[in-house]
Design a protein around this motif. Structure first.
Motif, PDB file in Angstrom:
ATOM      1  N   LYS A  46       0.921  -1.250   0.030  1.00 37.27           N
ATOM      2  CA  LYS A  46       0.061   0.157  -0.014  1.00 37.27           C
ATOM      3  C   LYS A  46       0.756   1.348   0.064  1.00 37.27           C
ATOM      4  CE  LYS A  46      -3.598  -2.323   2.797  1.00 37.27           C
ATOM      5  NZ  LYS A  46      -4.302  -2.490   3.801  1.00 37.27           N
ATOM      6  N   ASP A  47       1.852   1.213   0.777  1.00 39.46           N
ATOM      7  CA  ASP A  47       2.854   2.305   0.758  1.00 39.46           C
ATOM      8  C   ASP A  47       3.477   2.696  -0.380  1.00 39.46           C
ATOM      9  OD1 ASP A  47       2.083   2.647   3.403  1.00 39.46           O
ATOM     10  OD2 ASP A  47       3.863   1.749   4.162  1.00 39.46           O
ATOM     11  N   SER A  48       3.890   1.545  -1.203  1.00 36.21           N
ATOM     12  CA  SER A  48       4.709   1.779  -2.340  1.00 36.21           C
ATOM     13  C   SER A  48       3.605   2.053  -3.555  1.00 36.21           C
ATOM     14  CB  SER A  48       5.537   0.353  -2.766  1.00 36.21           C
ATOM     15  OG  SER A  48       4.686  -0.662  -2.769  1.00 36.21           O
ATOM     16  N   TRP A  49       2.297   1.857  -3.208  1.00 40.48           N
ATOM     17  CA  TRP A  49       1.409   2.030  -4.502  1.00 40.48           C
ATOM     18  C   TRP A  49       1.303   3.512  -4.897  1.00 40.48           C
ATOM     19  CZ3 TRP A  49      -2.981   4.541  -5.710  1.00 40.48           C
ATOM     20  CH2 TRP A  49      -3.535   4.080  -7.067  1.00 40.48           C
ATOM     21  N   SER A  50       1.323   3.528  -6.018  1.00 38.72           N
ATOM     22  CA  SER A  50       0.817   5.172  -6.535  1.00 38.72           C
ATOM     23  C   SER A  50       0.232   4.988  -7.979  1.00 38.72           C
ATOM     24  CB  SER A  50       2.259   6.184  -6.657  1.00 38.72           C
ATOM     25  OG  SER A  50       3.105   5.479  -7.653  1.00 38.72           O
ATOM     26  N   PRO A  51      -0.579   5.795  -8.234  1.00 41.13           N
ATOM     27  CA  PRO A  51      -1.377   5.812  -9.674  1.00 41.13           C
ATOM     28  C   PRO A  51      -0.386   6.167 -10.754  1.00 41.13           C
ATOM     29  CG  PRO A  51      -2.122   7.710  -8.480  1.00 41.13           C
ATOM     30  CD  PRO A  51      -1.385   6.982  -7.432  1.00 41.13           C
ATOM     31  N   ARG A  78     -14.708   3.641 -17.488  1.00 42.00           N
ATOM     32  CA  ARG A  78     -14.617   3.671 -15.996  1.00 42.00           C
ATOM     33  C   ARG A  78     -13.447   4.110 -15.486  1.00 42.00           C
ATOM     34  NH1 ARG A  78     -17.097  -2.600 -16.329  1.00 42.00           N
ATOM     35  NH2 ARG A  78     -19.054  -2.172 -16.274  1.00 42.00           N
ATOM     36  N   MET A  79     -12.556   4.033 -16.182  1.00 39.14           N
ATOM     37  CA  MET A  79     -11.082   4.745 -15.798  1.00 39.14           C
ATOM     38  C   MET A  79     -11.297   6.307 -15.709  1.00 39.14           C
ATOM     39  SD  MET A  79      -8.277   6.373 -16.747  1.00 39.14           S
ATOM     40  CE  MET A  79      -7.937   6.260 -18.477  1.00 39.14           C
ATOM     41  N   LEU A  80     -11.942   7.012 -16.632  1.00 36.53           N
ATOM     42  CA  LEU A  80     -12.380   8.248 -16.564  1.00 36.53           C
ATOM     43  C   LEU A  80     -13.376   8.598 -15.533  1.00 36.53           C
ATOM     44  CD1 LEU A  80     -10.536   8.513 -19.107  1.00 36.53           C
ATOM     45  CD2 LEU A  80     -12.093  10.368 -20.038  1.00 36.53           C
ATOM     46  N   ARG A  81     -14.332   7.910 -15.270  1.00 38.19           N
ATOM     47  CA  ARG A  81     -15.266   8.101 -14.112  1.00 38.19           C
ATOM     48  C   ARG A  81     -14.587   8.179 -12.864  1.00 38.19           C
ATOM     49  NH1 ARG A  81     -18.850   3.041 -13.297  1.00 38.19           N
ATOM     50  NH2 ARG A  81     -16.964   2.312 -12.404  1.00 38.19           N
ATOM     51  N   GLU A  82     -13.691   6.887 -12.780  1.00 36.59           N
ATOM     52  CA  GLU A  82     -12.811   7.044 -11.451  1.00 36.59           C
ATOM     53  C   GLU A  82     -11.757   8.211 -11.069  1.00 36.59           C
ATOM     54  OE1 GLU A  82     -13.867   5.205  -8.830  1.00 36.59           O
ATOM     55  OE2 GLU A  82     -15.444   4.458 -10.456  1.00 36.59           O
ATOM     56  N   ARG A  83     -11.320   8.945 -12.269  1.00 37.87           N
ATOM     57  CA  ARG A  83     -10.107   9.769 -12.302  1.00 37.87           C
ATOM     58  C   ARG A  83     -10.931  11.074 -12.734  1.00 37.87           C
ATOM     59  NH1 ARG A  83      -4.521   6.944 -13.122  1.00 37.87           N
ATOM     60  NH2 ARG A  83      -3.917   9.319 -12.512  1.00 37.87           N
ATOM     61  N   ALA A  84     -12.069  11.430 -12.331  1.00 37.25           N
ATOM     62  CA  ALA A  84     -13.132  12.433 -12.975  1.00 37.25           C
ATOM     63  C   ALA A  84     -12.294  13.853 -12.864  1.00 37.25           C
ATOM     64  CB  ALA A  84     -14.355  12.463 -12.423  1.00 37.25           C
ATOM     65  N   ASP A  85     -11.596  13.991 -11.755  1.00 34.45           N
ATOM     66  CA  ASP A  85     -10.793  15.293 -11.380  1.00 34.45           C
ATOM     67  C   ASP A  85      -9.644  15.577 -12.051  1.00 34.45           C
ATOM     68  OD1 ASP A  85      -9.859  13.359  -9.982  1.00 34.45           O
ATOM     69  OD2 ASP A  85      -9.554  14.336  -8.019  1.00 34.45           O
ATOM     70  N   ALA A 136     -19.586   8.719 -16.637  1.00 36.55           N
ATOM     71  CA  ALA A 136     -18.180   9.436 -16.613  1.00 36.55           C
ATOM     72  C   ALA A 136     -18.238  11.025 -16.782  1.00 36.55           C
ATOM     73  CB  ALA A 136     -17.339   8.513 -17.521  1.00 36.55           C
ATOM     74  N   ILE A 137     -19.258  11.270 -17.647  1.00 39.87           N
ATOM     75  CA  ILE A 137     -19.322  12.563 -18.084  1.00 39.87           C
ATOM     76  C   ILE A 137     -19.876  13.246 -16.882  1.00 39.87           C
ATOM     77  CG2 ILE A 137     -20.756  14.172 -19.569  1.00 39.87           C
ATOM     78  CD1 ILE A 137     -20.530  12.230 -21.781  1.00 39.87           C
ATOM     79  N   GLY A 138     -20.807  12.850 -16.204  1.00 41.99           N
ATOM     80  CA  GLY A 138     -21.678  13.536 -15.103  1.00 41.99           C
ATOM     81  C   GLY A 138     -20.453  13.650 -13.817  1.00 41.99           C
ATOM     82  N   ARG A 139     -19.511  12.510 -13.691  1.00 39.25           N
ATOM     83  CA  ARG A 139     -18.568  12.693 -12.558  1.00 39.25           C
ATOM     84  C   ARG A 139     -17.537  14.016 -13.000  1.00 39.25           C
ATOM     85  NH1 ARG A 139     -17.085   8.029  -9.954  1.00 39.25           N
ATOM     86  NH2 ARG A 139     -18.958   6.929  -9.132  1.00 39.25           N
ATOM     87  N   ILE A 140     -17.257  13.912 -14.306  1.00 43.46           N
ATOM     88  CA  ILE A 140     -16.317  14.974 -14.678  1.00 43.46           C
ATOM     89  C   ILE A 140     -16.990  16.437 -14.377  1.00 43.46           C
ATOM     90  CG2 ILE A 140     -15.244  16.054 -16.860  1.00 43.46           C
ATOM     91  CD1 ILE A 140     -14.671  12.962 -17.711  1.00 43.46           C
ATOM     92  N   LEU A 141     -18.159  16.552 -14.772  1.00 47.03           N
ATOM     93  CA  LEU A 141     -18.937  17.758 -14.567  1.00 47.03           C
ATOM     94  C   LEU A 141     -18.887  18.265 -13.250  1.00 47.03           C
ATOM     95  CD1 LEU A 141     -21.705  17.591 -17.634  1.00 47.03           C
ATOM     96  CD2 LEU A 141     -19.485  18.857 -17.462  1.00 47.03           C
ATOM     97  N   TRP A 142     -19.041  17.237 -12.206  1.00 48.59           N
ATOM     98  CA  TRP A 142     -19.450  17.459 -10.763  1.00 48.59           C
ATOM     99  C   TRP A 142     -17.924  17.902 -10.280  1.00 48.59           C
ATOM    100  CZ3 TRP A 142     -23.344  18.347  -8.307  1.00 48.59           C
ATOM    101  CH2 TRP A 142     -24.564  17.606  -8.344  1.00 48.59           C
ATOM    102  N   ALA A 143     -16.667  17.623 -11.032  1.00 40.91           N
ATOM    103  CA  ALA A 143     -15.391  17.795 -10.482  1.00 40.91           C
ATOM    104  C   ALA A 143     -14.903  19.191 -11.272  1.00 40.91           C
ATOM    105  CB  ALA A 143     -14.249  16.739 -10.902  1.00 40.91           C
TER     106      ALA A 143
END
Length: 434
Positions: A46-51, A78-85, A136-143
């Motif tokens: 967990k400590d070594s993981w980074s996106p 799904r990737m863009l949805r999870e990384r919408a910001d 995903a579009i909705g998530r991006i617009l929220w952020a």
């Protein structure tokens, strides 16, 4: 491994030849989407993981542009949805817009009667490419609200999509627009729901009415009767709930309410559900309107309708208000009370403070239960054994207040319970004699 080392694998993918099978690219994308949970992996992992960084990801897209493979397209969305910001380039967002408007999934399959429910469509919307792209579009617009201009053509297409599951998903893309342009959001919502009341009856669709009524009633109000009088029973139930709720709070749909309260099983259930939810004494106007509906529905011929009225339980404010006592006395003589009187007894047992103001209610319950059980030819279920304890508590409190008429009535009913052979009374009587 791509989950554990996303940056390493996305850089490795940059060396893949153009004719690489889409399954390899899909595996890379799945790793880019994944985030380790608190329970998974060791602490060091967990400590070594980074996106993976956005620069590497977009280099990967430039070298291997997203294609039409269904699994790949779903993972991309799904990737863009999870990384919408993330500050995605417009070129990357254009792939998302393409999937939302042009990808063939879902196809217009024929829907059998078992697939026509709101639940089925909602599930389909979560697992098709155009539906996930809409989310995903909705998530991006929220952020990132400034992305509305580039996303607008995609939303225009989504709300007109021929598949109802996609239009249901489109509501998630519209939700953040409420905070940017409420008129535009209302127009898009109306378009998405047009011609299929199941869309408005979806969980996100129902929430939308709270945002838009009463301010945009002219834009979306017509959708509620379409739901209420739909041939789909799950839709009619939600539509009747909306009819009753909007009538209760804003005075809309008086004629439609009259039809629903005397209509199909689903419609009557919907009205009963809202009635029991909002029959609170805090708002006199709501109480009086709900009481009128409740008094009719508590003797409805269908138990499924009467069961919706159980929401009245746990509303202690009704027991604390003297103005509600006549209503509760009528309720105690109803079929709804006979169906589930143990819940009401539980409320009385948990009532804090003096029971003396509730004496008439306790006496009515005490007299009604033996009649109900004789009609049902049933033994006393366990919770009703609480009545002797309530009666004893009322007797002691009436003695403290020197209210002899209530105390004497308690003794009379105690004798009645003893004659009926209620075990708890016999046990308590023996204990008091000793």
């Amino acid at each position: 491994m791509a989950r554990r080392f996303p940056e390493r694998f996305v850089k490795l993918a940059l060396r893949f030849p153009p004719d690489t099978h889409p399954a390899y690219f899909a595996a890379i994308l799945e790793g880019l989407t994944h985030k380790p949970s608190a329970e998974s992996g060791t602490e060091s992992q967990k400590d070594s993981w980074s996106p993976s960084g956005i620069k590497s990801i977009e280099a990967f897209f430039d070298q291997h542009p997203p294609g039409e493979d269904e699994e790949y397209a779903l993972l991309f969305c799904r990737m863009l949805r999870e990384r919408a910001d993330e500050p995605w380039q417009e070129k990357t967002l254009s792939h998302l817009i393409h999937y939302a408007t042009q990808h063939p999934d879902p196809r217009m399959e024929k829907e059998g009667s078992d697939q026509a429910t709101v639940h089925h469509l909602a599930g389909r919307s979560l697992n098709c490419v155009r539906g996930v792209a809409a989310e995903a579009i909705g998530r991006i617009l929220w952020a990132q609200s400034h992305r509305l201009e580039i996303m607008q053509p995609a939303i225009e297409a989504l709300v007109r999509d021929p598949h109802p599951a996609v239009r249901m998903a489109a509501i998630k893309a519209i939700e953040p627009v409420i905070n940017m342009d409420r008129n535009l959001a209302a127009r898009w919502f109306s378009m998405a729901c047009e011609g299929d009341p199941r869309i408005a009856a979806s969980p996100h669709g129902l929430l939308f009415f709270n945002y838009l009524i009463p301010s945009h009633f002219e834009n979306v109000g017509h959708l509620i009767p379409e739901m209420a009088f739909s041939s789909f029973q799950d839709v009619a139930f939600q539509g009747a709930r909306q009819v009753a709720g909007r009538w209760l709070f804003w005075g809309f749909f008086e004629k439609e309410l009259s039809r629903c309260r005397n209509g199909t099983l689903a419609q009557r259930r919907g009205v009963a559900n809202v009635t029991a939810t909002f029959i609170v004494i805090d708002d006199r106007k709501h109480f009086e309107k709900c009481q009128d509906l409740f008094l009719q529905l508590m003797n409805d011929g269908e138990k499924e309708v009467r069961d919706e009225l159980r929401n009245i339980f746990r509303k202690e404010e009704l027991l604390r208000c003297s103005e509600a006592i006549p209503f509760l006395l009528d309720y105690i003589k109803s079929q709804a009370f006979a169906d589930s009187f143990n819940h009401f007894i539980g409320d009385l047992k948990e009532f804090e403070g003096s029971l003396v103001p509730l004496a008439d209610i306790i006496f009515a319950v005490s007299e009604e239960i033996p009649k109900i059980l004789k009609e049902k030819r049933s033994h006393l279920p366990y919770p009703s054994q609480e009545m002797p304890g309530l009666l004893l508590r009322l007797y002691e409190q009436s003695q403290e207040q020197r209210n002899q008429s209530i105390a004497q009535r308690c003794l009379d009913i105690w004798d009645l319970f003893f004659e009926e052979g209620i075990a708890r009374v016999i046990e308590l009587t023996k204990n008091m004699e000793h």
